[in-house]
Write a protein that holds these residues in place. Sequence first.
Motif, short mmCIF file in Angstrom:
data_model
loop_
_atom_site.label_atom_id
_atom_site.label_comp_id
_atom_site.label_asym_id
_atom_site.label_seq_id
_atom_site.Cartn_x
_atom_site.Cartn_y
_atom_site.Cartn_z
N TRP A 123 0.81 -1.22 0.00
CA TRP A 123 0.00 0.00 0.00
C TRP A 123 0.84 1.27 0.00
N HIS A 124 2.15 1.16 0.12
CA HIS A 124 3.02 2.32 0.20
C HIS A 124 3.71 2.65 -1.12
N ARG A 125 3.39 1.96 -2.14
CA ARG A 125 4.03 2.18 -3.44
C ARG A 125 2.94 2.27 -4.48
N THR A 126 3.21 2.95 -5.53
CA THR A 126 2.19 3.11 -6.57
C THR A 126 2.23 1.94 -7.55
N PHE A 127 1.82 0.79 -7.05
CA PHE A 127 1.66 -0.35 -7.94
C PHE A 127 0.39 -0.12 -8.75
N GLU A 128 0.35 -0.66 -9.95
CA GLU A 128 -0.87 -0.60 -10.74
C GLU A 128 -1.95 -1.41 -10.02
N TYR A 129 -3.18 -0.93 -10.12
CA TYR A 129 -4.28 -1.66 -9.49
C TYR A 129 -4.90 -2.63 -10.48
N TYR A 130 -5.48 -3.69 -9.97
CA TYR A 130 -6.16 -4.65 -10.83
C TYR A 130 -7.34 -3.94 -11.51
N PRO A 131 -7.62 -4.31 -12.75
CA PRO A 131 -8.69 -3.63 -13.49
C PRO A 131 -10.08 -3.96 -12.97
N ILE A 132 -11.04 -3.17 -13.38
CA ILE A 132 -12.44 -3.38 -13.01
C ILE A 132 -12.88 -4.73 -13.57
N GLY A 133 -13.56 -5.50 -12.76
CA GLY A 133 -14.04 -6.81 -13.17
C GLY A 133 -13.13 -7.94 -12.74
N HIS A 134 -11.89 -7.64 -12.40
CA HIS A 134 -10.96 -8.65 -11.91
C HIS A 134 -11.38 -9.03 -10.49
N ARG A 135 -11.10 -10.25 -10.07
CA ARG A 135 -11.54 -10.67 -8.73
C ARG A 135 -10.82 -9.91 -7.62
N PHE A 136 -9.66 -9.31 -7.91
CA PHE A 136 -8.95 -8.49 -6.94
C PHE A 136 -9.05 -7.01 -7.27
N GLU A 137 -10.13 -6.62 -7.88
CA GLU A 137 -10.35 -5.23 -8.29
C GLU A 137 -10.12 -4.26 -7.13
N GLY A 138 -9.34 -3.22 -7.40
CA GLY A 138 -9.06 -2.21 -6.39
C GLY A 138 -7.84 -2.49 -5.53
N TYR A 139 -7.26 -3.68 -5.64
CA TYR A 139 -6.07 -4.01 -4.88
C TYR A 139 -4.83 -3.82 -5.76
N PRO A 140 -3.68 -3.52 -5.17
CA PRO A 140 -2.45 -3.34 -5.95
C PRO A 140 -2.02 -4.65 -6.62
N ASN A 141 -1.60 -4.53 -7.86
CA ASN A 141 -1.11 -5.69 -8.61
C ASN A 141 0.38 -5.83 -8.32
N THR A 142 0.72 -6.75 -7.45
CA THR A 142 2.11 -6.94 -7.05
C THR A 142 2.73 -8.18 -7.68
N GLU A 143 2.11 -8.68 -8.73
CA GLU A 143 2.66 -9.85 -9.41
C GLU A 143 4.04 -9.51 -9.95
N GLY A 144 4.96 -10.41 -9.77
CA GLY A 144 6.32 -10.21 -10.24
C GLY A 144 7.23 -9.58 -9.19
N PHE A 145 6.68 -9.10 -8.10
CA PHE A 145 7.49 -8.55 -7.01
C PHE A 145 7.63 -9.61 -5.93
N ARG A 146 8.88 -9.97 -5.65
CA ARG A 146 9.13 -10.96 -4.60
C ARG A 146 9.45 -10.23 -3.29
N PRO A 147 8.62 -10.40 -2.26
CA PRO A 147 8.85 -9.67 -1.01
C PRO A 147 9.95 -10.28 -0.14
N THR A 148 11.16 -10.33 -0.67
CA THR A 148 12.30 -10.78 0.12
C THR A 148 12.77 -9.60 0.99
N THR A 149 13.62 -9.87 1.93
CA THR A 149 14.09 -8.82 2.83
C THR A 149 14.78 -7.71 2.06
N ILE A 150 15.67 -8.05 1.15
CA ILE A 150 16.40 -7.02 0.41
C ILE A 150 15.47 -6.23 -0.49
#
Length: 117
Positions: free
Chosen positions: A73-100
Amino acid sequence: MKARIEKKLSKRLVELLPSVYRNAWRDQEQSELAYDQGSSVRHVLSVGGGLDYWGEGQDAYTVWEDWQLNWCWHRTFEYYPIGHRFEGYPNTEGFRPTTINLLKLAAQCEQTSKGYP
């Protein structure tokens, strides 16, 4: 992760994101992780806690725990489009939340909030 590493990461995040974690405080007690590990690590920077409007206690988290829960929520990730099951949530696909990666993201977030590209 060891409790002493969590303490160092929490301190580093407060340095990287002073605008987000300006209300961080030193917890005099052990963190939940330190307690689970039987460690004597104390004074970890934490956020939250206190009492709400009705006088009920709120949960307190270490800064590192809070960042792991809320980084998307602290970065300007693109949001899922209207009609997607995660509509309104940030699209973080491809980002691996490792420590670094989470530390790099924190540094980028602070630069973006200061107006840097």
